[in-house]
Write a protein that holds these residues in place. Structure first.
Motif, mmCIF file in Angstrom:
data_model
loop_
_atom_site.group_PDB
_atom_site.id
_atom_site.type_symbol
_atom_site.label_atom_id
_atom_site.label_comp_id
_atom_site.label_asym_id
_atom_site.label_seq_id
_atom_site.Cartn_x
_atom_site.Cartn_y
_atom_site.Cartn_z
ATOM 1 N N PRO A 53 17.928 -2.401 -22.332
ATOM 2 C CA PRO A 53 17.131 -2.795 -22.340
ATOM 3 C C PRO A 53 17.016 -4.229 -23.520
ATOM 4 O O PRO A 53 18.610 -4.843 -23.451
ATOM 5 C CB PRO A 53 16.371 -1.971 -24.025
ATOM 6 N N GLY A 54 16.179 -4.946 -23.714
ATOM 7 C CA GLY A 54 16.704 -5.766 -24.521
ATOM 8 C C GLY A 54 16.217 -6.921 -23.987
ATOM 9 O O GLY A 54 15.571 -8.569 -25.225
ATOM 10 N N ALA A 55 16.064 -7.575 -23.021
ATOM 11 C CA ALA A 55 15.635 -10.183 -22.968
ATOM 12 C C ALA A 55 14.617 -9.385 -22.686
ATOM 13 O O ALA A 55 14.043 -8.647 -21.495
ATOM 14 C CB ALA A 55 16.629 -9.636 -21.531
ATOM 15 N N ALA A 56 13.651 -10.795 -23.495
ATOM 16 C CA ALA A 56 11.957 -10.508 -23.223
ATOM 17 C C ALA A 56 11.997 -11.065 -21.850
ATOM 18 O O ALA A 56 10.801 -9.989 -21.529
ATOM 19 C CB ALA A 56 11.639 -11.502 -24.617
ATOM 20 N N ALA A 57 12.475 -11.530 -21.335
ATOM 21 C CA ALA A 57 11.572 -12.723 -20.141
ATOM 22 C C ALA A 57 11.384 -10.869 -19.062
ATOM 23 O O ALA A 57 11.245 -11.219 -18.048
ATOM 24 C CB ALA A 57 12.810 -13.538 -19.329
ATOM 25 N N ASN A 58 13.394 -10.303 -18.401
ATOM 26 C CA ASN A 58 12.931 -9.652 -18.187
ATOM 27 C C ASN A 58 12.033 -8.112 -17.918
ATOM 28 O O ASN A 58 11.697 -7.893 -17.054
ATOM 29 C CB ASN A 58 14.979 -8.836 -17.832
ATOM 30 N N ALA A 59 12.239 -8.411 -19.546
ATOM 31 C CA ALA A 59 10.679 -6.381 -19.868
ATOM 32 C C ALA A 59 9.403 -7.043 -19.244
ATOM 33 O O ALA A 59 9.261 -6.363 -19.196
ATOM 34 C CB ALA A 59 10.847 -6.252 -21.584
ATOM 35 N N THR A 60 9.191 -9.128 -20.173
ATOM 36 C CA THR A 60 7.684 -8.753 -19.842
ATOM 37 C C THR A 60 7.523 -9.158 -18.469
ATOM 38 O O THR A 60 6.521 -8.495 -17.994
ATOM 39 C CB THR A 60 7.419 -9.735 -20.853
ATOM 40 N N LEU A 61 8.713 -9.849 -17.630
ATOM 41 C CA LEU A 61 7.810 -9.678 -16.173
ATOM 42 C C LEU A 61 7.508 -9.443 -15.610
ATOM 43 O O LEU A 61 6.841 -8.867 -14.528
ATOM 44 C CB LEU A 61 9.147 -10.873 -15.730
ATOM 45 N N GLY A 62 9.122 -8.207 -15.628
ATOM 46 C CA GLY A 62 8.999 -6.825 -14.610
ATOM 47 C C GLY A 62 7.559 -5.722 -15.415
ATOM 48 O O GLY A 62 6.724 -5.433 -14.408
ATOM 49 N N ARG A 63 7.288 -6.149 -16.668
ATOM 50 C CA ARG A 63 6.173 -5.340 -16.846
ATOM 51 C C ARG A 63 4.996 -6.040 -16.251
ATOM 52 O O ARG A 63 3.569 -4.817 -16.192
ATOM 53 C CB ARG A 63 6.360 -4.585 -18.237
ATOM 54 N N ALA A 64 4.569 -6.932 -16.732
ATOM 55 C CA ALA A 64 3.708 -7.881 -15.421
ATOM 56 C C ALA A 64 3.023 -7.113 -14.539
ATOM 57 O O ALA A 64 2.699 -7.302 -14.131
ATOM 58 C CB ALA A 64 3.711 -9.694 -16.075
ATOM 59 N N ALA A 74 0.615 -1.153 -0.202
ATOM 60 C CA ALA A 74 0.224 -0.311 -0.256
ATOM 61 C C ALA A 74 1.215 1.405 0.269
ATOM 62 O O ALA A 74 0.976 2.233 -1.106
ATOM 63 C CB ALA A 74 -0.907 -0.412 0.990
ATOM 64 N N GLY A 75 2.330 1.379 0.595
ATOM 65 C CA GLY A 75 2.790 2.618 1.145
ATOM 66 C C GLY A 75 3.732 2.492 -0.544
ATOM 67 O O GLY A 75 3.452 3.134 -0.594
ATOM 68 N N VAL A 76 3.887 1.471 -1.107
ATOM 69 C CA VAL A 76 4.880 1.286 -2.264
ATOM 70 C C VAL A 76 4.128 1.750 -3.209
ATOM 71 O O VAL A 76 4.804 2.652 -3.917
ATOM 72 C CB VAL A 76 5.228 0.181 -2.530
ATOM 73 N N GLN A 77 3.176 1.750 -3.039
ATOM 74 C CA GLN A 77 1.738 1.908 -4.277
ATOM 75 C C GLN A 77 1.390 3.383 -4.556
ATOM 76 O O GLN A 77 1.655 4.626 -5.168
ATOM 77 C CB GLN A 77 0.848 1.359 -4.699
ATOM 78 N N ALA A 78 1.305 4.116 -3.071
ATOM 79 C CA ALA A 78 0.813 5.233 -3.317
ATOM 80 C C ALA A 78 1.301 6.645 -2.386
ATOM 81 O O ALA A 78 1.320 7.523 -2.796
ATOM 82 C CB ALA A 78 -0.161 5.489 -2.065
ATOM 83 N N THR A 79 2.992 6.033 -2.438
ATOM 84 C CA THR A 79 3.500 6.888 -1.928
ATOM 85 C C THR A 79 4.261 8.260 -3.322
ATOM 86 O O THR A 79 4.351 7.631 -4.044
ATOM 87 C CB THR A 79 5.221 6.580 -1.308
ATOM 88 N N THR A 80 4.793 9.249 -2.665
ATOM 89 C CA THR A 80 5.195 10.310 -3.643
ATOM 90 C C THR A 80 6.720 10.423 -4.108
ATOM 91 O O THR A 80 6.787 10.714 -4.847
ATOM 92 C CB THR A 80 5.751 12.215 -2.920
ATOM 93 N N HIS A 81 7.202 9.294 -3.293
ATOM 94 C CA HIS A 81 8.249 8.174 -3.333
ATOM 95 C C HIS A 81 8.937 7.875 -4.571
ATOM 96 O O HIS A 81 7.440 7.045 -5.112
ATOM 97 C CB HIS A 81 8.852 7.827 -2.552
ATOM 98 N N PRO A 82 9.870 7.736 -5.871
ATOM 99 C CA PRO A 82 10.018 6.479 -6.556
ATOM 100 C C PRO A 82 9.655 5.417 -7.101
ATOM 101 O O PRO A 82 10.124 4.707 -7.499
ATOM 102 C CB PRO A 82 10.758 7.935 -7.803
ATOM 103 N N VAL A 83 9.200 4.746 -5.647
ATOM 104 C CA VAL A 83 10.054 3.652 -5.607
ATOM 105 C C VAL A 83 9.408 2.560 -6.287
ATOM 106 O O VAL A 83 7.815 2.632 -6.501
ATOM 107 C CB VAL A 83 9.316 2.918 -3.368
ATOM 108 N N ALA A 84 9.591 1.730 -6.857
ATOM 109 C CA ALA A 84 9.829 0.323 -7.677
ATOM 110 C C ALA A 84 9.796 -0.713 -7.314
ATOM 111 O O ALA A 84 11.287 -1.004 -6.517
ATOM 112 C CB ALA A 84 9.880 0.418 -9.191
ATOM 113 N N PRO A 85 9.284 -2.062 -7.898
ATOM 114 C CA PRO A 85 9.672 -2.856 -6.386
ATOM 115 C C PRO A 85 10.455 -3.804 -8.156
ATOM 116 O O PRO A 85 10.111 -3.979 -9.458
ATOM 117 C CB PRO A 85 8.166 -3.922 -6.880
ATOM 118 N N LEU A 86 11.414 -3.752 -7.302
ATOM 119 C CA LEU A 86 12.763 -4.318 -8.443
ATOM 120 C C LEU A 86 12.022 -5.995 -8.405
ATOM 121 O O LEU A 86 12.276 -6.491 -6.911
ATOM 122 C CB LEU A 86 14.154 -4.390 -7.871
#
Lengths: 61, 345
Positions: free
Chosen positions: B131-142, B97-109
């Motif tokens: 960029p470049g690796a499909a697995a990295n790009a798509t999993l993170g995007r999901a 909830a905090g990670v989502q709503a905060t004014t900070h630019p935190v993102a789940p790595l």
């Protein structure tokens, strides 16, 4: 619930998501961080007025 | 069951439909057709739920998560990793909830560990963060699409990050175990090396640390510590979960390994070397609003006391990733979320 104007939408999202849409919401002007004491006092007064308004409504005959 | 929408027209019409409803990250999506979602589910119960995703508390059913995985471009083999990531993020100590709503630019790595990383071809070498690796790009995007579409984390609505950031599009990696001098990170938090797991850590995007000069680990780590001491990061003033990622490029990591440093040694050294004085922190961006435990406030009685950037050395999460070239990175934390490592089943 107390929120500043920039976060009102988030507050109402939470109220809806948690099934508490009847919760009283005080909205004061954003921001409250880093402002001078006089401005903060004015925002507090505004919040108090909003809260007082609800009590007046409840007790109106 | 999730809602169904029957659309006619071309892909452009689909993208328009999605955009009008705020259902994505602004990029074109892969339409989540019945067939694609079924393939992603691979027989799982579609209505089984992992829980409610804040701040909108949408229900993270298998079906909804599968639809978001399809939209992101994931292959079905990646779905178990997404499920593990969502379960991890829904653990209370992650404070989604905090990670989502905060004014900070935190993102789940998202850090993928164990055999599944190689099976999915998750990149841990050159260009690990894109960029470049499909697995990295798509999993993170999901992960991000789930946070937006299920959790309501849309800019200025459920996600109040002042400026957002590229890490909020996709943020997924694995370690470069071929070149790391240490065991994989998840073994340091109780997993066996043969187990597949995922770690979610709420952090900022990477801050580069270049060092083409040092020939000793201690000289290099002093530069890393300096990068960690930036006055503007959140962890100085908030103490509800203080992860700080140090992502070492392989050449830097190997130098440390040759000099006899373990991961634990690196954590403990940085915990001390990256400290700042109370006098310094009194100039920081939220000194009077700080949320400190009793022992830190006691230290603050003296302006010369040194305050570490995290509350425990093990909160400095040391990873080895990247390719050739003497660059490493630090990712400061949010101050109000703790990393969670979860098994991939």
């Amino acid at each position: 619930m107390l929120t500043t104007s920039s976060f009102e939408r988030l507050a109402r999202m939470q109220m809806h998501a948690l099934g508490d849409e009847d919760l009283k919401l005080i909205v004061v002007e954003h921001p409250i961080g880093g402002i001078d004491a006089a401005t903060l006092a004015a925002r507090c007064a505004d919040a108090a007025d909003q809260a007082a308004g609800w009590f007046d409504e409840q007790h109106r005959v | 069951m999730a809602d169904r929408h029957h659309l006619t027209g071309d892909l452009g019409a689909i993208h328009e439909f999605v955009a009008e409803r705020g259902w994505g990250d602004g990029l074109p999506i892969v339409p989540p057709t019945e067939e694609k979602v079924a393939a992603m589910l691979a027989g799982r119960d579609p209505v089984a739920s992992l829980g409610a995703v804040p701040p909108a508390y949408g229900d993270a059913t298998h079906e909804v998560l599968a639809a978001n995985a399809v939209m992101a471009g994931c292959k079905p083999a990646a779905f178990p990793v997404l499920l593990a990531a969502v379960e991890a993020m829904l653990q209370p100590r992650f404070n989604l909830a905090g990670v989502q709503a905060t004014t900070h630019p935190v993102a789940p790595l998202l850090v993928v560990h164990g055999p599944v990383a190689a099976e999915l071809k998750v990149n841990g070498g050159s260009g690990v963060l894109g960029p470049g690796a499909a697995a990295n790009a798509t999993l993170g995007r999901a992960v991000r699409l789930v946070l937006i579409n299920v959790g309501g984390g849309r800019p200025a609505q459920g996600d109040l990050s002042t400026q957002g950031g590229p890490a909020k599009y996709t943020y997924c990696m694995t370690e470069n175990m071929a070149e790391s001098p240490w065991p994989e990170y998840h073994t340091s938090v109780g997993f066996d090396a043969r187990e597949s797991a995922v770690t979610v850590i709420g952090v900022e995007g990477p801050h580069n640390v270049q060092d083409h000069q040092s020939t000793t680990g201690v000289r290099f780590l002093a530069i890393v510590a300096d990068a960690m001491r930036q006055l503007g990061h959140n962890s100085w003033v908030i103490s509800k979960g203080n992860d700080f990622v140090v992502m070492l490029g392989p050449e830097h990591a190997q130098m440390l390994g040759r000099d006899g440093w373990s991961r634990d040694d690196v954590q403990r050294y940085l915990y001390h070397q990256a400290s700042r004085s109370v006098a310094d922190l009194m100039r920081s961006g939220n000194w009077t609003g700080r949320e400190w435990p009793v022992w830190l406030n006691a230290l603050a009685q003296s302006e010369t006391s040194l305050v570490p950037p995290v509350r425990k050395p093990e909160e400095i999460r040391v990873l080895v990733a990247g390719g050739p070239g003497k660059h490493s990175a630090v990712m400061p934390g949010f101050g109000s979320t703790s990393a969670v490592t979860w098994p991939v089943r």
